[in-house]
Design a protein around this motif. Structure first.
Motif, PDB file in Angstrom:
ATOM      1  N   THR A 177      -2.034  -2.370  -2.031  1.00  0.00           N
ATOM      2  CA  THR A 177      -0.611  -1.702  -1.035  1.00  0.00           C
ATOM      3  C   THR A 177       0.222  -2.698  -0.777  1.00  0.00           C
ATOM      4  OG1 THR A 177      -2.578  -0.370  -1.600  1.00  0.00           O
ATOM      5  CG2 THR A 177      -0.541   0.131  -0.160  1.00  0.00           C
ATOM      6  N   PHE A 178      -1.482  -2.935   0.216  1.00  0.00           N
ATOM      7  CA  PHE A 178      -0.085  -3.959   1.151  1.00  0.00           C
ATOM      8  C   PHE A 178       0.464  -5.229   1.109  1.00  0.00           C
ATOM      9  CE2 PHE A 178      -2.152  -0.504   3.449  1.00  0.00           C
ATOM     10  CZ  PHE A 178      -1.156  -0.110   4.251  1.00  0.00           C
ATOM     11  N   LYS A 179       1.653  -5.665   0.341  1.00  0.00           N
ATOM     12  CA  LYS A 179       1.675  -6.964  -0.335  1.00  0.00           C
ATOM     13  C   LYS A 179       2.114  -7.799   0.596  1.00  0.00           C
ATOM     14  CE  LYS A 179       2.571  -4.947  -5.210  1.00  0.00           C
ATOM     15  NZ  LYS A 179       4.090  -4.935  -6.170  1.00  0.00           N
ATOM     16  N   LYS A 180       3.151  -7.205   1.332  1.00  0.00           N
ATOM     17  CA  LYS A 180       2.914  -8.196   2.694  1.00  0.00           C
ATOM     18  C   LYS A 180       2.815  -9.010   3.385  1.00  0.00           C
ATOM     19  CE  LYS A 180       7.381  -5.540   2.876  1.00  0.00           C
ATOM     20  NZ  LYS A 180       8.780  -4.998   3.820  1.00  0.00           N
ATOM     21  N   ALA A 210      -8.389   5.531  -1.866  1.00  0.00           N
ATOM     22  CA  ALA A 210      -7.777   4.083  -1.549  1.00  0.00           C
ATOM     23  C   ALA A 210      -6.994   3.975  -2.636  1.00  0.00           C
ATOM     24  CB  ALA A 210      -8.413   3.423  -2.507  1.00  0.00           C
ATOM     25  N   ILE A 211      -6.537   5.030  -3.968  1.00  0.00           N
ATOM     26  CA  ILE A 211      -5.645   5.152  -4.582  1.00  0.00           C
ATOM     27  C   ILE A 211      -4.634   6.195  -3.972  1.00  0.00           C
ATOM     28  CG2 ILE A 211      -4.721   6.325  -7.201  1.00  0.00           C
ATOM     29  CD1 ILE A 211      -7.790   5.340  -7.511  1.00  0.00           C
ATOM     30  N   PHE A 212      -4.848   7.030  -3.734  1.00  0.00           N
ATOM     31  CA  PHE A 212      -4.350   8.054  -2.144  1.00  0.00           C
ATOM     32  C   PHE A 212      -3.725   7.047  -1.668  1.00  0.00           C
ATOM     33  CE2 PHE A 212      -4.466  11.413   1.466  1.00  0.00           C
ATOM     34  CZ  PHE A 212      -3.171  11.626   0.331  1.00  0.00           C
ATOM     35  N   TYR A 217       1.770   5.655   0.479  1.00  0.00           N
ATOM     36  CA  TYR A 217       3.090   3.778   0.340  1.00  0.00           C
ATOM     37  C   TYR A 217       3.970   3.844  -0.394  1.00  0.00           C
ATOM     38  CZ  TYR A 217       3.700  -0.965   1.284  1.00  0.00           C
ATOM     39  OH  TYR A 217       4.297  -1.750   2.272  1.00  0.00           O
ATOM     40  N   ARG A 218       4.051   3.904  -1.725  1.00  0.00           N
ATOM     41  CA  ARG A 218       5.053   4.052  -2.697  1.00  0.00           C
ATOM     42  C   ARG A 218       5.769   4.826  -2.444  1.00  0.00           C
ATOM     43  NH1 ARG A 218       2.779  -0.622  -2.583  1.00  0.00           N
ATOM     44  NH2 ARG A 218       2.231  -2.088  -4.793  1.00  0.00           N
ATOM     45  N   SER A 408       7.106   5.336   9.946  1.00  0.00           N
ATOM     46  CA  SER A 408       8.486   5.729  10.401  1.00  0.00           C
ATOM     47  C   SER A 408       8.100   7.218   9.576  1.00  0.00           C
ATOM     48  CB  SER A 408       9.690   5.914  11.274  1.00  0.00           C
ATOM     49  OG  SER A 408      10.500   4.976  10.943  1.00  0.00           O
ATOM     50  N   SER A 409       8.032   6.249   8.603  1.00  0.00           N
ATOM     51  CA  SER A 409       8.892   7.496   6.939  1.00  0.00           C
ATOM     52  C   SER A 409       7.932   7.995   6.533  1.00  0.00           C
ATOM     53  CB  SER A 409       9.045   6.732   5.616  1.00  0.00           C
ATOM     54  OG  SER A 409       8.489   5.685   5.684  1.00  0.00           O
ATOM     55  N   VAL A 410       6.707   8.307   6.881  1.00  0.00           N
ATOM     56  CA  VAL A 410       5.312   8.871   7.228  1.00  0.00           C
ATOM     57  C   VAL A 410       4.743   9.614   8.547  1.00  0.00           C
ATOM     58  CG1 VAL A 410       4.348   7.665   5.381  1.00  0.00           C
ATOM     59  CG2 VAL A 410       3.449   7.578   7.373  1.00  0.00           C
ATOM     60  N   SER A 411       5.837   9.943   9.157  1.00  0.00           N
ATOM     61  CA  SER A 411       5.750  10.511  10.213  1.00  0.00           C
ATOM     62  C   SER A 411       6.724  11.752  10.522  1.00  0.00           C
ATOM     63  CB  SER A 411       5.971   9.715  11.662  1.00  0.00           C
ATOM     64  OG  SER A 411       5.055   8.539  11.449  1.00  0.00           O
ATOM     65  N   GLY A 412       6.831  12.938   9.589  1.00  0.00           N
ATOM     66  CA  GLY A 412       7.290  13.519   9.071  1.00  0.00           C
ATOM     67  C   GLY A 412       8.574  13.658   8.645  1.00  0.00           C
ATOM     68  N   HIS A 413       9.050  12.692   8.364  1.00  0.00           N
ATOM     69  CA  HIS A 413      10.453  12.170   7.763  1.00  0.00           C
ATOM     70  C   HIS A 413      10.055  12.469   5.862  1.00  0.00           C
ATOM     71  CE1 HIS A 413      12.630  10.283  10.919  1.00  0.00           C
ATOM     72  NE2 HIS A 413      11.381  10.002  10.935  1.00  0.00           N
ATOM     73  N   PRO A 414      11.358  12.407   5.165  1.00  0.00           N
ATOM     74  CA  PRO A 414      11.165  13.153   3.556  1.00  0.00           C
ATOM     75  C   PRO A 414      10.551  12.386   2.858  1.00  0.00           C
ATOM     76  CG  PRO A 414      13.244  13.321   4.628  1.00  0.00           C
ATOM     77  CD  PRO A 414      12.135  12.898   5.790  1.00  0.00           C
ATOM     78  N   GLY A 415      10.053  11.297   3.686  1.00  0.00           N
ATOM     79  CA  GLY A 415       9.763   9.209   2.377  1.00  0.00           C
ATOM     80  C   GLY A 415       7.994  10.149   2.431  1.00  0.00           C
TER      81      GLY A 415
END
Length: 416
Positions: A177-180, A210-212, A217-218, A408-415
């Motif tokens: 999941t976390f490629k970096k 894990a899949i979730f 993330y994607r 930040s994109s998973v903290s309430g933003h549209p992402g």
């Protein structure tokens, strides 16, 4: 809103929850030594659960840079290898779960519904065989049934191999999941995740989580309607594993709701509908109401549950037995869960998911230390996501990779 008050959320994560967990730990020690609950067994399980949850929360609340310390990684790897040896050496020759699934397979072979047949193998508190219905959701049935049909046999070795394979796959998905992130940091945790539990069946729940994480993330990195719908469809599947997945999905959807944004509200309800339809499709062969009665309602009714299974006191259920009012337990459990769910939806998504996971595990009828690996996987995912969003931890990543503020994109933003 807690997401708008980082100091309050920091206090919640680093002070309030650890204090609450220490209180639960103290109560579990009291239960272990007092042993004064009628028909109570295995008081060590609630202590084990309290210790595991406290350790997982420390992983989440501690600074991410600890993952880069060689001594810590070596300690984690050694703990995982030691757990592997312990789990393999303590496998029972014929545990209850083997006979339970064997009776389920017999029902399916004969065209019966295991959620209504009353022929499923259980053992009560005295070790006596009791026959009842199957008490796990359908995604705890299909993979085991397919594996049994594939290998043509079912015993403790078959189950162990299947559980190890599924949990290893969950760890690998987290790794991918976390490629970096340099893989060495996650490889150290792989034995701990893979062998976190092989005596019972939490593996499908861990794999679903894990899949979730992989899907959201994607979705956060490159939002699209297809990814939204795919995540929603998978939530429908994940909700049919053990109950632990449902609170995480609820936090996910509640975090996406915004009463001030009609378009966002419509999209969220659209996704919820997709999840519900997928879950319904997979329940249809056995009857949705049959499944609900044999799983959710069965587990909330301590009186019925204790007739066919052994009662292991948990934090909340023990309280109501101590005050001699066990009939109040399901109502209070549901109320606490709903209030906690609302609070969790006001936190950062991963904080909220871990928090509702903690509450769920403590208000469940019996302690479930089997979810240690799933909670650890969730905490690691949250911590790695945080690391990728902070340039201060660039040393964990490959050179010249631009780190974005993904968290930040998973903290309430549209992402999200």
């Amino acid at each position: 809103m807690l997401t708008e008050k980082p100091n309050l959320e920091h206090r919640f994560t680093h002070q309030i929850i650890p204090a609450f967990l220490l209180l639960c730990l103290a109560f579990s020690i009291f239960l272990l030594f007092s042993r004064n609950i009628p028909h109570g067994h295995r008081y060590d399980l609630v202590l084990k659960l309290a210790v595991e949850i406290f350790l997982v929360w420390l992983v989440y609340s501690y600074e991410p840079r600890w993952l880069g310390r060689t001594a810590v990684l070596i300690l984690v790897l050694m703990a995982g290898l030691a757990l592997c040896v312990y789990q393999l050496k303590t496998i029972k020759s014929e545990p209850e779960i083997i006979e339970t699934y064997r009776s389920v397979f017999q029902d399916l072979n004969e065209g019966r519904n295991p959620y209504t047949s009353g022929r499923i193998y259980h053992r009560d508190e005295n070790g006596q065989v009791v026959y009842h219905n199957f008490n796990y959701p359908p995604l705890e049935l299909y993979p085991y049934w397919l594996f049994y049909r594939l290998v043509k046999t079912w015993n403790v070795k078959t189950l162990t191999v299947l559980l190890v394979m599924i949990q290893l796959l969950a760890g690998v998905i987290l790794l991918l999941t976390f490629k970096k992130v340099k893989k060495i940091y996650l490889l150290a945790f792989l034995p701990l995740l893979t062998f976190s539990e092989i005596h019972t069946n939490p593996a499908m729940t861990m794999l679903s989580v894990a899949i979730f994480l992989f899907l959201i993330y994607r979705q956060a990195n490159q939002p699209s309607d297809f990814k939204r719908f795919l995540t929603a469809a998978f939530i429908g599947l994940g909700s049919l594993t053990k109950f632990f997945f449902l609170p995480l999905a609820a936090v996910y959807y509640l975090s996406r709701l915004d009463l001030r944004d009609r378009t966002r509200m419509f999209k969220t309800f659209q996704e919820i509908l997709i999840s519900a339809v997928v879950a319904l499709v997979f329940m249809l062969p056995f009857g949705p109401w049959n499944i609900i009665k044999s799983t959710i309602i069965f587990n909330l009714n301590l009186g019925e549950r204790n007739q066919v299974t052994t009662f292991y006191p948990n934090i909340l259920s023990a309280v109501f037995y101590l005050v001699k009012r066990p009939e109040l337990y399901p109502w209070v459990a549901v109320l606490i869960f709903l209030v906690s769910l609302f609070l969790a939806s006001r936190l950062k998504p991963f904080t909220g998911m871990l928090f509702i996971g903690v509450v769920f595990l403590f208000v469940s009828p019996t302690p479930e230390p089997q979810y240690f690996g799933t909670m650890l996987l969730l905490a690691l995912g949250a911590k790695l996501w945080e690391m990728e969003s902070q340039p201060a931890y660039r040393g964990f990543f490959a050179k010249n990779i631009r780190t974005e503020n993904i968290y930040s994109s998973v903290s309430g933003h549209p992402g999200f």
